[in-house]
Design an enzyme around this catalytic site. Structure first.
Site, PDB file in Angstrom:
ATOM      1  N   GLU A  53     -33.836 -65.465  -3.279  1.00 13.44           N
ATOM      2  CA  GLU A  53     -34.270 -65.724  -4.652  1.00 13.44           C
ATOM      3  C   GLU A  53     -35.683 -66.295  -4.783  1.00 13.44           C
ATOM      4  O   GLU A  53     -36.340 -66.099  -5.802  1.00 13.44           O
ATOM      5  CB  GLU A  53     -33.242 -66.634  -5.337  1.00 13.44           C
ATOM      6  CG  GLU A  53     -31.972 -65.835  -5.596  1.00 13.44           C
ATOM      7  CD  GLU A  53     -30.759 -66.675  -5.923  1.00 13.44           C
ATOM      8  OE1 GLU A  53     -30.386 -66.717  -7.093  1.00 13.44           O
ATOM      9  OE2 GLU A  53     -30.171 -67.272  -5.011  1.00 13.44           O
ATOM     10  N   GLY A  56     -32.478 -69.626   3.658  1.00 10.61           N
ATOM     11  CA  GLY A  56     -32.119 -68.566   2.703  1.00 10.61           C
ATOM     12  C   GLY A  56     -33.306 -68.210   1.831  1.00 10.61           C
ATOM     13  O   GLY A  56     -34.131 -69.072   1.499  1.00 10.61           O
ATOM     14  N   ARG A 113     -36.276 -71.223   9.028  1.00 10.34           N
ATOM     15  CA  ARG A 113     -36.335 -70.185  10.056  1.00 10.34           C
ATOM     16  C   ARG A 113     -36.050 -68.826   9.431  1.00 10.34           C
ATOM     17  O   ARG A 113     -35.091 -68.662   8.683  1.00 10.34           O
ATOM     18  CB  ARG A 113     -35.295 -70.477  11.129  1.00 10.34           C
ATOM     19  CG  ARG A 113     -34.908 -69.252  11.913  1.00 10.34           C
ATOM     20  CD  ARG A 113     -35.164 -69.324  13.381  1.00 10.34           C
ATOM     21  NE  ARG A 113     -34.564 -70.472  14.002  1.00 10.34           N
ATOM     22  CZ  ARG A 113     -34.128 -70.463  15.270  1.00 10.34           C
ATOM     23  NH1 ARG A 113     -34.236 -69.379  16.007  1.00 10.34           N
ATOM     24  NH2 ARG A 113     -33.618 -71.545  15.783  1.00 10.34           N
ATOM     25  N   THR A 127     -28.944 -57.341   0.593  1.00  4.97           N
ATOM     26  CA  THR A 127     -29.947 -58.226   1.168  1.00  4.97           C
ATOM     27  C   THR A 127     -30.098 -58.043   2.677  1.00  4.97           C
ATOM     28  O   THR A 127     -31.137 -58.363   3.229  1.00  4.97           O
ATOM     29  CB  THR A 127     -29.547 -59.676   0.878  1.00  4.97           C
ATOM     30  OG1 THR A 127     -28.131 -59.794   1.106  1.00  4.97           O
ATOM     31  CG2 THR A 127     -29.824 -60.048  -0.561  1.00  4.97           C
TER      32      THR A 127
HETATM   33 MO1  MOS Z   1     -27.800 -64.606  -7.149  1.00  2.00          MO
HETATM   34  S1  MOS Z   1     -28.505 -64.732  -9.090  1.00  2.00           S
HETATM   35  O1  MOS Z   1     -26.994 -66.080  -7.021  1.00  2.00           O
HETATM   36  O2  MOS Z   1     -26.887 -63.242  -6.935  1.00  2.00           O
END
Ligand code: MOS
Length: 742
Positions: A708, A705, A632, A473
């Site tokens: 997802e 964050g 942010r 990520t």
């Molecule tokens: Mo994510 S599905 O919490 O890596």
């Protein structure tokens, strides 16, 4: 003003990755490394009667064939196998006994001098079974599904179905517009590029260093020390880089047990890497049968929301998430109820997969909302605005921030939504039917306790350390950005250490919670470094900061300076030189701000255009706009990549992805990426990502964050666009051409 936070900083590990210097779990080599190859069960349920390994053992280069009969000792309590994020139940124990719980379960490990020899010899192992009847078809188990059990710990409590409100049945019966339908999401697999692998290295002192593909090195470290009854200091787990996890690496995977088991049995370093087919036994997004019933008023407000879900789990563990709760959260509706059930199948336990439960549940909700809009003859965006809720609906709490309205507005403007002609089949491009669909996305904004250590050295460099993972990520990069800004140093002077179980405490990297957690952890620890520098600075003769309080100074331009008065500043290196200090080290734990009075969510508005070939039913997603509100944004480049990835995956979920099981044999039929379809470059066209401003004060940096949120709602927007293009409502994913043409 921050220099790095909020910018499009390129990945600090980018060069290492493209040059191959970044090493993954299966790339750590030591002299004498042996290689394990897994023999997988070919039945789905029953017992191993006999394992004939003679032919395998005779192959030149084979070192050992390990089975449940001859393995070294392993723990015998469920507790020992229960990792930090295990659901309730009795966790799977690899090579533990003769029971077969799912097809593909490891039944033997052939260890050899090379992986080729191990793989060949594994093909010679013969296993006799006593077979029992199995069920792998969710539709055969739906009537036996049982309500999810009450949570037994605080982690599970996060996923308990929310409490109902009002009188939803009566409100539904009385509603002038009623929609009640069933939606289906199949089993899907993560299919990360990197195969699961573990390299267990035996040191001269007998201690183990395990390079493991995992989203949580400390989770695996604790698990291994329990399973093998090792002293915690005798096993270290490393995961410096990860070629995609998406949730499949939150729990320890079985190959790490096998690698360690072989290393202990043979007192030799051993690597076990899964094949692509074996990746289909690690875990999966559970199939879900969902019923959504919505009662609405002619004016576009909602009276009743009812959501039932039946989710797949294994026979031995109760994996579930917040399947049904998303629908009652999002829109103003006085009456709501939920029923979450689990169906036990003879499969491995299902697991988290990017936006677990939301990706599936919000698909159903947002497809149903589209149907309500059609019934009301209302623009689908207008419906969402009429039932927009500024307060979280479950507990009627305010949000710490919710800029979803801006997502709708900016997303619609960028897409050109106002030019949509409402009737299905009313838009065309040559021989293609054109459809425009939209949906809302929602996810959690969570923060977890985390510990960060920062060591500042007298040459103005700093090392930032935390046992978190970078699952691809961009965690290395955001940690470096935040540390550089908080310490007032150039980013080149920051070294980030992570993915090592010996580093300061971090939970698994999941739930999109690490960016907020580790960044605010760096803020705390950098603050302690600043305070120590201030203490030293105040000992200097004629110190310009002699009377400054901690809150009045900051680190910037490699100096400690009075805020708003850059003239009162001392270079960090001067402070340290004067104090004869070569290193300042601080380690601090940061807990989330207690803010239970407010709800914390990220949101998104997705607009999708599809073109459907009228002759053969092929669907192409030609344009997607995803407008995201996620507090942010730390790094506009990596954040955009996360959302792009989520949209691409959402396209896969909508149109391509489905794990197919031959229920007669209980085995995955398409356990490879040739037949498990994912989008390829030719499937991906124009994707635009928008981040709307969303100031949030629930943590110092206002981070929410966003790993997802990018996938949530995408499949619904596309399925809704297919309806708009064709007039055909397909309620089971994926929307393949046979369903479009049926
Ligand atoms: Mo994510 S599905 O919490 O890596």
């Amino acid at each position: 003003m921050p220099t790095y936070i909020g910018t499009a900083t390129s990945r600090v590990d980018g060069v290492a990755k493209v040059t191959g210097a970044a090493k993954y779990a299966a790339e750590f080599n030591v002299p004498g490394l042996a290689h394990g190859s897994i023999v997988s069960a070919t039945i789905t349920k029953g017992r191993v009667l006999r394992i004939d390994a003679d032919a395998a053992a005779q192959v030149k280069g084979v070192i050992a064939v390990l089975t449940h009969k001859n393995r070294p000792p392993m723990a015998d309590s469920d507790e020992a196998y229960r990792d930090d994020v295990a659901p309730s139940g009795s966790p799977f124990r690899p090579l533990y006994d003769d029971r077969i719980l799912f097809n593909g379960q490891p039944v033997a490990l052939v260890v050899a001098e090379t992986s080729d020899i191990a793989n060949f010899a594994a093909s010679l192992v013969r296993v006799d079974y006593q077979e029992e009847a199995h069920v792998t078809d969710l539709y055969r188990r739906r009537d036996d599904a049982a309500p999810v059990a009450a949570p037994t710990n605080p982690f599970e409590a996060l996923f308990a179905p929310p409490k109902p409100r009002g009188a939803p049945d009566q409100a539904f019966a009385a509603a002038p517009v009623r929609h009640d339908a069933e939606y289906y999401v199949p089993i899907e697999h993560h299919n990360p590029m990197e195969l699961y692998a573990s390299t267990a290295i035996v040191g001269p002192d007998g201690k183990l260093t395990v390079y493991d593909k995992t989203q949580g090195v400390q989770n695996v470290q604790k698990y291994l020390s329990h399973v093998f009854n090792m002293k915690p200091e005798d096993v270290s787990v490393m995961s410096p880089f990860m070629g995609g996890g998406f949730g499949s690496g939150l729990r320890p995977s079985f190959q790490v047990v096998l690698a360690v088991l072989a290393a202990r049995a043979l007192r030799r370093s051993v690597r076990v890497m899964l094949t692509r087919a074996q990746m289909y036994e690690v875990g999966y997004r559970p199939a879900m049968i969902q019923r959504i019933a919505i009662g609405a008023n002619a004016g576009g407000t909602l009276e009743s929301m009812m959501h039932d879900a039946i989710t797949v789990t294994s026979q031995y563990e109760d994996f579930h998430r917040q399947e049904t709760g998303w629908s009652g959260l999002l829109y103003t509706c006085a009456n709501a109820k939920y029923e979450a059930k689990l169906a036990r199948l003879d499969l491995p336990t299902s697991c988290d997969m990017r936006a677990p439960s939301a990706a599936s549940a919000v698909y159903a909700l947002e497809a149903a909302m589209d149907e309500v809009a059609v019934a009301l003859k209302l623009d689908p965006l207008e419906l969402r605005l009429r039932c927009y809720s500024d307060r979280e609906q479950h507990d009627n709490r305010p949000y710490s921030s919710k800029a979803l309205r801006d997502c709708y507005r900016q997303g619609a403007a960028a897409f050109g939504w106002d030019k949509r002609s409402p009737e299905p089949r009313s838009m065309r491009d040559g021989s293609d039917l054109v459809g425009w669909g939209m949906a809302t996305g929602v996810w959690e904004a969570l923060q977890v306790p985390i510990t960060v250590r920062i060591a500042l050295s007298a040459d103005g460099r700093a090392e930032v350390a935390c046992a978190t993972s970078d699952i691809g990520t961009g965690t290395y990069t955001i940690m470096a950005q935040v540390a550089a800004d908080m310490l007032g140093l150039p980013i080149e002077n920051i070294t980030v250490k992570l993915g090592d179980s010996r580093l300061p405490q971090s939970p698994v990297e999941g739930g999109s919670w690490i960016a907020a957690s580790v960044s605010n952890g760096i803020v705390t620890t950098a603050g302690a470094i600043r305070d120590e520098l201030l203490r030293l600075a105040q000992q200097m003769p004629n110190s310009p900061l002699a009377n400054a309080a901690s809150a009045e100074v900051a680190l910037a331009d490699a100096k400690l300076m009075a805020k708003g008065d850059a003239a009162r500043a001392i270079p960090i290196v001067d402070i340290m030189r004067h104090a004869s200090v070569v290193r300042i080290e601080q380690e601090k734990t940061t807990n989330p701000v207690q803010d239970n009075g407010r709800a914390h969510n990220t949101h998104a508005a997705i607009f999708a255009e599809v073109k459907v070939d009228e002759q053969i039913g092929v669907v192409r997603v030609t344009r997607v706009v995803n407008a995201v509100a996620a507090g942010r944004i730390l790094n506009t480049k990596t954040a955009t990549s996360q959302i792009l990835g989520g949209v691409v995956w959402g396209i896969g979920m909508a149109l391509h992805e489905e794990t197919l099981i031959d229920h007669k044999f209980g085995r995955v039929m398409n356990a490879n990426i040739a037949e498990y379809h994912v989008p390829v470059h030719a499937d991906i066209h124009d994707i635009k990502v928008i981040f709307v401003d969303e100031p949030d004060d629930s943590n110092p940096l206002g981070i929410k964050g966003l790993g997802e949120i990018g996938i949530v709602g995408v499949a619904a927007a596309i399925a809704n666009a297919v309806y708009h293009a064709t007039g055909k409502r397909i309620r089971d994913l994926p929307v393949t051409l046979d369903k479009v043409q049926a």
